[in-house]
Design a protein around this motif. Structure first.
Motif, PDB file in Angstrom:
ATOM      1  N   GLY A 161      11.365  -8.672  -1.115  1.00 59.79           N
ATOM      2  CA  GLY A 161      11.391  -9.297  -2.441  1.00 59.79           C
ATOM      3  C   GLY A 161      11.756 -10.775  -2.349  1.00 59.79           C
ATOM      4  N   VAL A 164       8.728 -12.660  -1.246  1.00 58.80           N
ATOM      5  CA  VAL A 164       7.757 -12.817  -2.334  1.00 58.80           C
ATOM      6  C   VAL A 164       8.191 -13.977  -3.235  1.00 58.80           C
ATOM      7  N   LEU A 165       9.509 -14.000  -3.573  1.00 59.02           N
ATOM      8  CA  LEU A 165      10.025 -15.052  -4.451  1.00 59.02           C
ATOM      9  C   LEU A 165       9.949 -16.409  -3.769  1.00 59.02           C
ATOM     10  N   ARG A 168       6.459 -17.572  -3.588  1.00 62.57           N
ATOM     11  CA  ARG A 168       5.767 -17.398  -4.873  1.00 62.57           C
ATOM     12  C   ARG A 168       4.526 -16.536  -4.713  1.00 62.57           C
ATOM     13  N   GLY A 169       4.650 -15.465  -3.934  1.00 63.99           N
ATOM     14  CA  GLY A 169       3.550 -14.516  -3.786  1.00 63.99           C
ATOM     15  C   GLY A 169       2.487 -14.927  -2.791  1.00 63.99           C
ATOM     16  N   GLY A 173       2.408  -9.802  -1.383  1.00 69.71           N
ATOM     17  CA  GLY A 173       2.214  -9.493  -2.790  1.00 69.71           C
ATOM     18  C   GLY A 173       3.404  -8.758  -3.376  1.00 69.71           C
ATOM     19  N   GLU A 174       3.371  -8.608  -4.691  1.00 70.49           N
ATOM     20  CA  GLU A 174       4.492  -7.951  -5.366  1.00 70.49           C
ATOM     21  C   GLU A 174       4.574  -6.471  -5.017  1.00 70.49           C
ATOM     22  N   GLY A 175       3.476  -5.894  -4.532  1.00 68.85           N
ATOM     23  CA  GLY A 175       3.506  -4.480  -4.163  1.00 68.85           C
ATOM     24  C   GLY A 175       4.253  -4.228  -2.857  1.00 68.85           C
ATOM     25  N   ASP A 176       4.369  -5.278  -2.010  1.00 74.10           N
ATOM     26  CA  ASP A 176       4.932  -5.052  -0.678  1.00 74.10           C
ATOM     27  C   ASP A 176       6.402  -4.631  -0.686  1.00 74.10           C
TER      28      ASP A 176
END
Ligand SMILES: [Zn+2]
Length: 251
Positions: A161, A164-165, A168-169, A173-176
């Motif tokens: 997470g 990702v932050l 910025r993706g 990805g946000e799914g990871d």
């Protein structure tokens, strides 16, 4: 002596792979699980003799027997991979059906997520969260400390997470981080940390190879869930040496 059960396990693995294929496609389409398989092109029902895992793909030369359109690589690849994972689980623990079952479950979930992400650059979120909870519950049932399982899940999800932050993706990805939950419950803490490192080593190596070959550019999005899945499986297979190293390093 071990050859006959190994062949049976291989067939079981291929059948599980076949079920994984149905699950992957129907989750994407949002259709229900029951009912006979149909060709995605001509929509005709696939007869049982053309629906044998792996065998049919070779016999039909990767084409639908009715309309002649190509059958997607996902089908043989998932069936072959699941057959291999099943045989590996069996050969690693021939006398331990619970551990074989656990490794079958974990590799099944990881394979579904991997194929989904490779094909559509998407992580099936509900399936991944359910997998993480189920795999964690099975680990606790098998005698693992519940704190170890939860701490593993939270640590990996938190680390991914942050990436990702921070990017910025752009890096993942946000799914990871959600896939990280599954990696964490499957491995527990601290083995999950080794899983993350292995995922980045494999991912970095493959990305570098693709860049050198010119198959991707720096801007191409490379799905990361397959590397998290690979890191999880490698950490399961090598858990004894990895754990003794981690315990040594922590002390
Ligand atoms: Zn067809």
């Amino acid at each position: 002596m071990i050859a006959l059960p190994a062949v049976l396990v291989l067939l079981l693995g291929a059948a599980l792979g076949s079920f994984a294929n149905v699950l992957i496609v129907r989750m994407k389409e949002g259709s229900r699980l029951g009912g006979r398989s149909r060709c995605p092109w001509c929509k005709k029902t696939i007869p049982a003799k053309h629906n044998i895992p792996l065998v049919s793909w070779f016999v039909l030369k990767a084409r639908c027997a009715m309309c002649g359109k190509r059958i997607h690589w996902q089908y043989p690849a998932v069936e072959a991979a699941m057959a291999v994972f099943a045989v590996v689980a069996f050969l690693r623990h021939p006398d331990d059906p619970f551990t074989i079952g656990f490794e079958l479950l974990a590799s099944f979930c990881l394979l579904v997520i991997t194929a989904f992400d490779l094909r559509w650059q998407l992580v099936p979120l509900e399936f991944t969260v359910s997998s993480a909870m189920l795999v964690g519950a099975v680990r606790v049932f098998m005698g693992e400390d519940v704190v170890t399982v939860i701490l593993g899940a939270l640590t990996v999800a938190f680390l991914l997470g942050l990436l990702v932050l921070a990017s910025r993706g752009a890096w993942m990805g946000e799914g990871d981080p959600v896939v990280g939950l599954l990696m964490g419950t499957a491995l527990g803490f601290p083995l999950a940390l080794a899983g993350v490192v292995i995922a980045f080593v494999i991912g970095g190596t493959v990305a570098a190879a693709l860049l050198i070959q010119g198959a991707v550019t720096r801007k191409t999005r490379v799905p990361f869930a397959p590397f998290l899945a690979a890191g999880t499986l490698v950490a399961i297979w090598w858990q004894e040496p990895l754990l003794s190293f981690l315990n040594y390093a922590i002390q």
